[in-house]
Design a protein around this motif. Sequence first.
Motif, PDB file in Angstrom:
ATOM      1  N   GLY A 148     -24.010  32.491  54.388  1.00 13.28           N
ATOM      2  CA  GLY A 148     -24.383  30.774  54.569  1.00 13.28           C
ATOM      3  C   GLY A 148     -23.166  30.534  56.309  1.00 13.28           C
ATOM      4  O   GLY A 148     -23.481  29.017  56.035  1.00 13.28           O
ATOM      5  N   HIS A 162     -26.976  17.819  54.579  1.00 13.93           N
ATOM      6  CA  HIS A 162     -26.786  18.963  55.515  1.00 13.93           C
ATOM      7  C   HIS A 162     -28.355  18.845  56.083  1.00 13.93           C
ATOM      8  O   HIS A 162     -28.483  19.064  57.681  1.00 13.93           O
ATOM      9  N   GLY A 166     -31.819  24.432  48.967  1.00 14.08           N
ATOM     10  CA  GLY A 166     -31.307  24.481  48.666  1.00 14.08           C
ATOM     11  C   GLY A 166     -31.347  24.694  47.454  1.00 14.08           C
ATOM     12  O   GLY A 166     -32.937  24.620  46.527  1.00 14.08           O
ATOM     13  N   GLN A 167     -30.898  24.883  46.293  1.00  9.00           N
ATOM     14  CA  GLN A 167     -31.414  25.049  44.462  1.00  9.00           C
ATOM     15  C   GLN A 167     -31.095  23.926  44.141  1.00  9.00           C
ATOM     16  O   GLN A 167     -29.575  23.415  43.884  1.00  9.00           O
ATOM     17  N   GLN A 195     -29.073  16.940  50.129  1.00  5.13           N
ATOM     18  CA  GLN A 195     -30.150  17.124  50.775  1.00  5.13           C
ATOM     19  C   GLN A 195     -29.455  16.453  52.312  1.00  5.13           C
ATOM     20  O   GLN A 195     -30.457  16.497  53.885  1.00  5.13           O
ATOM     21  N   ALA A 238     -33.356  25.141  53.299  1.00  3.29           N
ATOM     22  CA  ALA A 238     -31.745  25.624  53.416  1.00  3.29           C
ATOM     23  C   ALA A 238     -31.167  24.538  53.106  1.00  3.29           C
ATOM     24  O   ALA A 238     -30.706  24.098  52.246  1.00  3.29           O
ATOM     25  N   ARG A 276     -31.279  20.445  45.416  1.00  4.74           N
ATOM     26  CA  ARG A 276     -30.219  19.242  45.427  1.00  4.74           C
ATOM     27  C   ARG A 276     -30.641  18.585  45.940  1.00  4.74           C
ATOM     28  O   ARG A 276     -32.051  18.678  45.178  1.00  4.74           O
TER      29      ARG A 276
END
Length: 137
Positions: A93, A51, A40-41, A48, A37, A43
């Motif tokens: 999300g 998060h 992510g895509q 990161q 998570a 990041r």
Amino acid sequence: MIAGIGTDVVAVPEFAEQLARPGTAFARAFTPGERRACAGQDRDPAAQAKHYAARWAAKEAFVKAWSAAVYGRPPVLPEAEMREIEVVSDAWGRPALRLRGAVAEAVRDSLGGVVLHVSLSHDGDVAAAYVVIERAG
């Protein structure tokens, strides 16, 4: 009925430095799902870190809420295994907390059934989380 409330704030740059240290205990505190998570895509590392910091804040906020819920009684666990407190997200999300292992068992033993509520936030160099523990039923 609310059993406990906890909040935590994390300075993202300092947390990112700690995460980057070889052999850091923080790396073991996150589950594979949390790592995915946060990545992510594609990041970048700064995103990161935000998060990860928000998830760390959620784990700490949960421990504080749990401590508040058992106020006046001895601590339930000498030290919580942070990996057993997992931040998960639904298909849209929205975050939630999932407890596992000894932490889940100790929460059940000390509080009975509970419903957990979590809110995560990050802005600039700060990440924050707020957790409410509600008694089920």
